[in-house]
Design a protein around this motif. Structure first.
Motif, PDB file in Angstrom:
ATOM      1  N   ILE A  37      53.664  28.064  51.195  1.00  0.00           N
ATOM      2  CA  ILE A  37      53.507  29.501  51.773  1.00  0.00           C
ATOM      3  C   ILE A  37      54.391  29.689  52.576  1.00  0.00           C
ATOM      4  O   ILE A  37      55.272  30.940  52.714  1.00  0.00           O
ATOM      5  CB  ILE A  37      52.130  29.547  52.049  1.00  0.00           C
ATOM      6  CG1 ILE A  37      51.284  29.711  50.985  1.00  0.00           C
ATOM      7  CG2 ILE A  37      51.922  30.967  52.755  1.00  0.00           C
ATOM      8  CD1 ILE A  37      49.647  29.670  51.097  1.00  0.00           C
ATOM      9  N   ARG A 240      44.833  41.116  44.130  1.00  0.00           N
ATOM     10  CA  ARG A 240      46.170  40.633  43.729  1.00  0.00           C
ATOM     11  C   ARG A 240      47.515  41.460  44.402  1.00  0.00           C
ATOM     12  O   ARG A 240      48.539  41.044  44.646  1.00  0.00           O
ATOM     13  CB  ARG A 240      46.126  40.793  42.333  1.00  0.00           C
ATOM     14  CG  ARG A 240      47.477  40.664  41.349  1.00  0.00           C
ATOM     15  CD  ARG A 240      47.534  41.309  39.965  1.00  0.00           C
ATOM     16  NE  ARG A 240      47.485  42.920  40.324  1.00  0.00           N
ATOM     17  CZ  ARG A 240      46.843  43.777  39.254  1.00  0.00           C
ATOM     18  NH1 ARG A 240      46.617  43.175  38.109  1.00  0.00           N
ATOM     19  NH2 ARG A 240      46.880  45.059  39.536  1.00  0.00           N
ATOM     20  N   THR A 244      47.540  38.972  48.298  1.00  0.00           N
ATOM     21  CA  THR A 244      48.331  37.787  48.011  1.00  0.00           C
ATOM     22  C   THR A 244      49.894  38.072  48.645  1.00  0.00           C
ATOM     23  O   THR A 244      50.549  37.244  49.144  1.00  0.00           O
ATOM     24  CB  THR A 244      48.507  37.474  46.643  1.00  0.00           C
ATOM     25  OG1 THR A 244      47.251  37.367  45.934  1.00  0.00           O
ATOM     26  CG2 THR A 244      49.465  36.509  46.290  1.00  0.00           C
TER      27      THR A 244
END
Length: 366
Positions: A37, A240, A244
């Motif tokens: 990440i 989504r 995210t």
């Protein structure tokens, strides 16, 4: 017997060892995920960084600060407007060749960023039009956020026009995005509006963008206009398209949030901005690849109600802004607005040409 009872069986040791291995595995996975990440965020921070020279004028950094708006413009006299809830700028050409070239007045509004559509106002004045560039919120006598904005603010604008402008009719309102939603609602209440030019508009009244004082974007006669609640959009879509990308520092997309809120609303007819009783002529411009909301579909929905009065132009591969890149930087957040750079550039040129051609027809001096 006692010795046998105290002798370790080996099972607790094996269990402890298994727990340690599991925790180690989980720790390694978390570390890999965190590293991934972090790496993605670093990459995306570079990929989606703001250019050294911003494509937006400096007043976008603080739209409410009137001192940031350029007023010493060649060929244009700019004065501030402070008339009740009508707040903004009055622009008039001071070139003899352009004075009184066009009849009527143009009013510009910006979008959710909080500007008064100043770039458009300057361009129109350079072409001989008298223009009011007005704020919807953020100024004295106005709501400070985009929430529960009274449509009646327009009445102060009309009063100012009657008292201070050279030619009072026709009135054309040019607005973009949330400003276009505002302008379309205004046209249903105020027949003084002869024409509308709407850029990336909404066909519905949506919730305001103040999530602490949550409610409708607009009010009329002391009542909130029925609104589509974007908080009721699909959770999977929200995760989504918003959560995210936030984690990855990639562009957020709002289009599907709005679409799912519209699809889930059981009283959509009461939130639709109906123009069946509106005589105003309307030109709508939208980008096919609008990622903020589905302006092409909403433009066609507006047109379907009064096809004789509404013209729609959709630009292939262009985004919400009809200019610039496919994303914008809003502080630490990257927002997808859609479109390809070349297509957006082409749409910017072609839409400006169409707007000026249309204004010339509507404001032709008799």
């Amino acid at each position: 017997m006692t010795a046998n009872m105290n002798k370790p069986t080996g099972k607790p040791a094996k269990a402890a060892s298994k727990i340690k291995r599991t925790l180690l595995t989980v720790g390694i996975m978390v570390a890999i995920l965190a590293t991934s990440i972090c790496g993605i965020r670093i990459y995306n921070s570079h990929k989606y960084s703001a250019p050294s020279e911003s494509s937006f004028p400096r007043y976008y950094a603080d739209p409410a600060d009137l001192s940031l708006y350029p007023k010493n413009l060649d060929g244009i006299t700019v004065s501030e407007v402070h008339h009740g809830t009508a707040q903004g700028f009055h622009l008039v050409s001071n070139q003899d060749s352009l004075k009184a070239k066009r009849r009527g007045i143009i009013i510009t509004y910006g979008g959710s960023e909080g500007t008064p559509g100043y770039e458009n106002a300057v361009q129109f004045t350079q072409n001989g039009y008298e223009v009011l560039a007005l704020f919807m919120f953020g100024q004295p006598n106005q709501p400070q956020t985009l929430s529960r904005i009274p449509l009646e603010q327009f009445e102060d604008a009309l009063e100012y026009i009657n008292e201070k402008t050279t030619s009072t009719s026709p009135i054309t309102v040019v607005a973009a995005s949330k400003g276009a939603e505002y302008a379309l609602n205004l046209a249903t209440k105020y027949p003084q509006i002869s024409n509308l030019i709407l850029i990336s508009p909404s066909a519905y009244t949506f919730a305001g963008l103040d999530f602490e004082e949550y409610g409708s974007s607009w009010t009329y006669q002391g009542h909130e206009l029925p609104f589509i609640d974007i908080k009721r959009s699909s959770l999977p879509v929200f995760l989504r398209d918003v959560i995210t990308p936030l984690l990855a520092h990639s562009p957020i997309t709002y289009k599907n949030i709005y679409n799912s809120a519209v699809a889930s609303d059981q009283e959509i007819a009461t939130k639709t901005i109906s123009i069946k009783d509106t005589e105003a002529r309307i030109l709508i411009l939208a980008g096919e690849d609008d990622c903020m909301w589905d302006s092409p579909a909403m433009a066609k929905a507006i047109q379907a109600e009064r096809p004789a009065n509404v013209t729609v132009q959709v630009y292939t591969d262009a985004g919400h802004l009809l200019t610039g890149r496919s994303y914008i930087n809003a502080g630490d957040t990257v927002v997808c607005v859609g479109g390809r750079v070349q297509a957006n550039h082409r749409a910017f040129i072609e839409s400006n040409e169409l707007i000026l051609k249309t204004l010339e027809q509507w404001h032709r001096r008799s």
